[in-house]
Structures are given as structure tokens and as C-alpha cells.
Design an enzyme around this catalytic site. Structure first.
Site, PDB file in Angstrom:
ATOM      1  N   GLU A 133      14.249 -15.368   0.076  1.00  0.00           N
ATOM      2  CA  GLU A 133      14.642 -16.469   0.963  1.00  0.00           C
ATOM      3  C   GLU A 133      13.728 -17.676   0.771  1.00  0.00           C
ATOM      4  O   GLU A 133      14.080 -18.790   1.195  1.00  0.00           O
ATOM      5  CB  GLU A 133      14.566 -16.021   2.425  1.00  0.00           C
ATOM      6  CG  GLU A 133      15.571 -14.947   2.811  1.00  0.00           C
ATOM      7  CD  GLU A 133      15.343 -14.410   4.220  1.00  0.00           C
ATOM      8  OE1 GLU A 133      16.136 -13.560   4.654  1.00  0.00           O
ATOM      9  OE2 GLU A 133      14.376 -14.847   4.888  1.00  0.00           O
ATOM     10  N   ASP A 181       0.823  -1.199   0.000  1.00  0.00           N
ATOM     11  CA  ASP A 181       0.000   0.000   0.000  1.00  0.00           C
ATOM     12  C   ASP A 181       0.862   1.255   0.000  1.00  0.00           C
ATOM     13  O   ASP A 181       1.862   1.341   0.725  1.00  0.00           O
ATOM     14  CB  ASP A 181      -0.904  -0.020   1.241  1.00  0.00           C
ATOM     15  CG  ASP A 181      -1.877   1.129   1.284  1.00  0.00           C
ATOM     16  OD1 ASP A 181      -2.730   1.218   0.381  1.00  0.00           O
ATOM     17  OD2 ASP A 181      -1.793   1.943   2.230  1.00  0.00           O
TER      18      ASP A 181
END
Length: 563
Positions: A276, A226
Site C-alpha cells: 500500500e 522474528d
């Protein structure tokens, strides 16, 4: 406005070959987001399982079979975190929990599992520019004395007595500064209940990395970021007056509050965390920036993708649509991302209504900023025209390379609810503008599932925003089994798209005046007639059309797919 239920706008049943109707994903698992169809759920207005009038996570779980029947690739879940709802959930109390009114973390885990079992990914909203004023950090800051380290996580400044540090306005109207009892002011680009974070603070940066891992560890596949362009601010004093600030859309990094270059260092850190995981978690930026600067948000070492709102803001005109498509495909090719396409979301007037409005030179009706006037009047909406154009638009969008974002209810041809009573309005834009803007509640009314009932199947206890009587004709129940319904069009289009969508390119064809005609790899064609007069179709098999054809001609405001 009292729209009539959508009629049968489809031609005689198309005859696409079985080769096009496939559930096979068109991309590798790592790149699923590049061509994905993503369905946005505003959780408080989707489905209510406990009958309290507010949608919840168990309600969404109960509708997973419906989501699967649409043929979408992913769900984007708008904020579901604990919140006072000062801004529809974008005022977050706790980034690593679920609002008790919407469910529990266990419910969230069940939703992830149900979606994944149905072959649907999950993208969640993350709101990094500001917290709520009930967040534990801000509560601590309020209780702390001036110059306390607790206030360093936010942006506090001294004013001149009762005058704020600058004359800047918030997005929702009024001053962008609010004052505490001890006289110090804090910055809030949105509502006063949404204090802006200080992203120069290492604890702020570290905490959001923890949040990314928290949800990724629970199986979230991606994040919608956002106000991604607002995190870093140039707060060098003296503060410039708002009269000297450049327009945000044209600032190119020169505006002190928006699109500062330093924000990309933050997203490089985020990308390290997102990578990751196997597959890497996706991310898409909500960044209202010039197109040339959008590429940095969508870079491979940044968020990877950024919203393109250009079609959402474009009038229903051939030249504008073609220019937007050409520009954004070129940008995507330059940065190695894929474009995003969207017509509606929780912040704007539904496009089935926008396309039925008279042309507005100010642009306010089209982009949803001020559709209804403060005295409650409204422009005349041609409901049939708006729906016809909306159906044509979605077929055009789904034929483009890149990902497509759908907003709950658009698959029903749902219109904006313009007749909400003032006492029922919830959007802070309405209150802070003192009624000058009606706000965004009209597109957030709970969607209809059944033809009748207390809340048209939304829940057993009514709905938090008033649903109009005409909603039943647009309901899922009313459109199920009708091959000419807008719901059936979306389902068929998504099924056919999976069998056809490939590659990142298109080739323009000369379709004549007011006609947007292009070919995709494999010979798939899309033709949209923006004009009033019918045009000849090429000699090819029509796979799908947004409305009835006239023999071998394509009527105005209609799209057809051919192969």
C-alpha cells in the site's frame, strides 16, 4: 580471554580511483533492499543518553553521524517495545509503543527523521509468534475462565493433571507448556513469559496488520520478522512425542510447530499491506528452514526476502563457502529475490571470535549455542587469527550480489565477551538450561566508543552488562584516524562497494586450491585465500585488501578486491 587491541592489519594505503568512491545508491528506491548494507542495532547496548546504564533511542540519535560515516544503507533496530526483558525485548508488552526506559514515540519519530536525513533507511523488528505474558491480551486470558474467548487468542490445552499436554521442549530448555492456577496449560516455544499466539484467530491477524500500518505510517522502511516460520502450527491431537518429531532443519513442513505451509497465507496478507506504501515496505524473514523452502518466504507475494544464515554456520573453509554462495545465488535467481549474507547478530558468538576457535566437530562453538561450558571454562581463542579471518570474510561478503547484514561492533573487530560473571547474566537460555549454556549475553555487551571512562563512552552511568578492561583498545576512539584499523577497513569497503556493486551475478574464476576467486559485472574481482600459503594475484590493480600483501602475492586468510 583477554584479547589485545587489534593491530594494523591493512597494507599500505590502497589507491582506489574516485570513480569507486561514491554515495550514489546502486539500486532504485523501490529496490533499495536488494543490495543494501544493513547495520543491526541492539538498542539497549548501543548508546545510553540518560546515564541509566541501558541504551536508548536518544542515544542512537546522537550516534547517527557515526552511522552515516560508516556508509550503511539501513539500520535494523532490534525490539524497542515495552518489555520485561525476559528475552532481551523479544517478549513484547505493546507492539505499538516504545519502552519508557528507551524513550518515547516522539523520540522514535526523531530517530526516523535523523536517519532519513542522513540517507539511511530504518527496518524494525516485529515479533509475531508470541507476545509477552504482560500483554493486555494475555492478562485478560489469565483472568478469564477456562473456555473463555479471551483464551482463544493463545494456545491453551488441558493436560493430565500436573502433566503437560505433550512432552515438547521449548527452545530455551524445559517444557514448552506452562500451567495457570486453574490447571490449564499454554504453549510457549520460547520462555514461559512468551506465550504463543493462535494465528487461526482473526483478531490476531487483524491486529498485526494494524501494527504494520502503524509503523509504516511513522516512516519505517521495512520489517525484520522474528521466527517467521513458527506462526502456524498443526495442533491435531493426540500430540506426537518429541522422540518422533523430525529435525526442524530437515522437516520440510512435516514438523507440527515449524514451517507449516499455512504460514504463507499470512504473509500474502502482509504483502498486500506493505504494498500500500510508495515505495513498498520491505520485509525479511528470520526462518530457520531448509534452503529449498526458504524461497517461499522470500517470494514477491510474501515477505520478499529471507535471511540466509548458511555462511554464519559454515566453517572457515573454501569448499563450504563456495557451496553456500552457489546454492544461495541460485535460489535467489529462482524466486526473483536477492540473497542476504550475515556472519554475526545478537543471537550468536561474534565471528571474530568464532574464526579464532579450534575446529569443533559438534558445531556448537561455531553457531554460538554453547560456547562457554557450564563450569566456566572456555576453548582457547586465537584472537589474531580470528580477526584476520573476520576481516577477510567481510570483504568477501561485501563483494557478493545481495544485501549484507552487519552487527553493531563487528566494524571494530569486537570479540565475544566470555568472562561475564554469572550474577550479571540476563539470557533466559542460561537460566532455563541451569547453566549448561552461557547464553547470548557475550555478544550483547554495550559497545565501546572511547578508550577509557566508566563505560567506554557508552553512557555516564555504567552499562547493564559488564564491559571488560580490554574493550578500550577496540573502541571507536582508538581506531579513528588509523588507516589500518578494522573500522577504517569497513568504511573504505562500504564506500568502494557503492561504486562497484551492480547486478545480481558473478562469474567464478580458477584461483587454485583454497582460493575463492570471482568476477562481478564491470570486471571487479574478489579473491580470498583460505589456505596457509600465499598465492599469486592476477595482473590487476588492488583496490582494497583485508590485510598486508606480500608483494604481488595474497597471504592466507586474506581477501583482496581488484579492478
Amino acid at each position: 580471554m583477554s584479547p589485545q587491541p587489534p593491530g594494523n592489519l591493512n597494507p599500505a594505503p590502497a589507491d582506489p580511483s574516485e570513480a569507486f568512491l561514491t554515495s550514489t545508491q546502486p539500486t532504485t528506491d523501490r529496490d533499495w533492499w536488494r543490495q543494501a548494507v544493513v547495520y543491526q542495532i541492539y538498542p539497549r547496548s548501543f548508546a545510553d543518553a540518560n546515564g541509566d546504564g541501558v541504551g536508548d533511542l536518544p542515544g542512537i540519535i546522537s550516534r547517527v553521524p557515526y552511522l552515516a560515516s560508516l556508509g550503511i544503507d539501513a539500520v535494523w533496530l532490534s525490539p524497542f517495545y515495552p518489555s520485561a526483558l525476559a528475552d532481551g525485548g523479544y517478549d513484547v508488552d505493546d507492539y505499538r509503543n516504545v519502552d519508557p526506559r528507551l524513550g518515547t514515540l516522539d523520540d522514535f519519530d526523531q530517530l526516523v527523521a535523523a536517519l532519513h536525513e542522513a540517507g539511511i533507511k530504518l527496518i524494525v523488528d516485529i515479533v509475531p509468534n508470541h507476545t509477552s505474558n504482560r500483554h493486555e491480551w494475555f492478562v485478560e486470558a489469565q483472568d478469564a475462565p477456562k473456555d473463555s474467548p479471551a483464551r482463544d487468542r493463545y494456545i491453551f490445552r488441558e493436560g493430565d493433571g500436573d502433566e503437560p499436554p505433550s512432552d515438547w521442549d521449548s527452545v530455551f530448555g524445559g517444557s514448552a507448556w506452562a500451567q495457570l492456577e486453574d490447571g490449564q496449560w499454554y504453549l510457549h516455544l520460547f520462555a514461559a513469559e512468551q506465550p504463543d499466539l493462535n494465528w487461526e484467530h482473526p483478531e490476531v491477524r487483524a491486529d498485526f496488520l494494524t501494527t504494520l500500518r502503524f509503523w509504516s505510517d511513522r516512516g519505517v522502511d521495512g520489517f525484520r520478522v522474528d521466527v517467521a516460520h513458527a506462526l502456524v502450527k498443526n495442533l491435531s491431537e493426540p500430540f506426537p512425542s518429541k522422540t518422533t518429531l523430525p529435525r526442524q532443519s530437515e522437516s520440510n513442513g512435516a514438523h507440527p510447530l515449524w514451517d507449516q505451509d499455512g504460514v504463507h497465507e499470512i504473509y500474502r496478507e502482509w504483502r498486500t499491506v506493505l504494498n500500500e506504501y510508495d515505495p513498498p515496505r520491505s520485509a525479511v524473514a528470520e526462518a530457520f528452514v531448509p534452503a529449498a523452502r526458504r524461497a517461499r518466504y522470500a517470494s514477491a507475494d510474501g515477505l520478499g526476502q529471507a535471511f540466509n544464515f548458511d555462511l554464519l554456520q559454515a566453517d572457515w573453509e573454501y569448499e563450504k563457502f563456495r557451496q553456500v554462495i552457489e546454492d544461495n545465488l541460485a535460489l535467489a535467481e529462482q524466486n526473483g529475490s536477492s540473497s542476504t549474507w550475515v556472519f554475526s547478530n545478537h543471537d550468536v558468538v561474534r565471528h571474530a571470535t568464532r574464526y579464532g576457535l579450534p575446529k569443533d566437530p559438534s558445531g556448537l562453538w561455531q553457531d554460538g549455542k554453547a560456547w562457554l561450558l557450564s563450569n566456566g571454562t572456555e576453548p582457547t581463542v586465537d584472537v589474531e587469527l580470528g580477526l584476520r579471518r573476520a576481516r577477510a570474510a567481510v570483504l568477501l561478503m561485501l563483494a557478493l550480489p545481495g544485501s549484507a547484514y552487519l552487527y553493531q561492533g563487528e566494524e571494530l573487530g569486537l570479540q565475544e565477551v566470555g568472562e561475564l560473571p554469572a550474577a550479571n547474566l540476563q539470557d533466559p537460555a542460561y537460566f532455563r538450561s541451569k547453566g549448561a549454556e552461557k547464553g547470548r549475553d557475550g555478544c550483547r555487551v554495550p559497545i565501546p566508543w572511547t578508550v577509557d571512562g566508566l563505560s567506554f563512552g557508552f553512557g555516564s552511568g555504567g552499562s547493564h552488562l559488564v564491559q571488560p578492561k580490554w574493550f578500550g583498545g577496540y573502541s571507536v576512539e582508538a581506531q579513528e584516524g588509523d588507516p589500518g584499523s578494522t573500522l577504517s577497513l569497513y568504511r573504505k569497503a562500504l564506500a568502494v562497494r557503492r561504486g562497484l556493486q551492480t547486478g545480481n551475478s558473478l562469474t567464478w574464476a580458477d584461483g587454485g586450491d583454497f582460493v575463492l576467486h570471482f568476477t562481478r559485472p564491470g570486471g571487479w574481482q574478489s579473491i580470498t585465500n583460505f589456505g596457509a600459503a600465499p598465492v599469486e594475484l592476477p595482473e590487476a590493480a588492488v583496490v582494497l585488501a583485508s590485510g598486508p600483501l606480500e608483494g604481488d602475492k595474497l597471504p592466507g586468510d586474506t581477501t583482496a578486491w581488484l579492478i
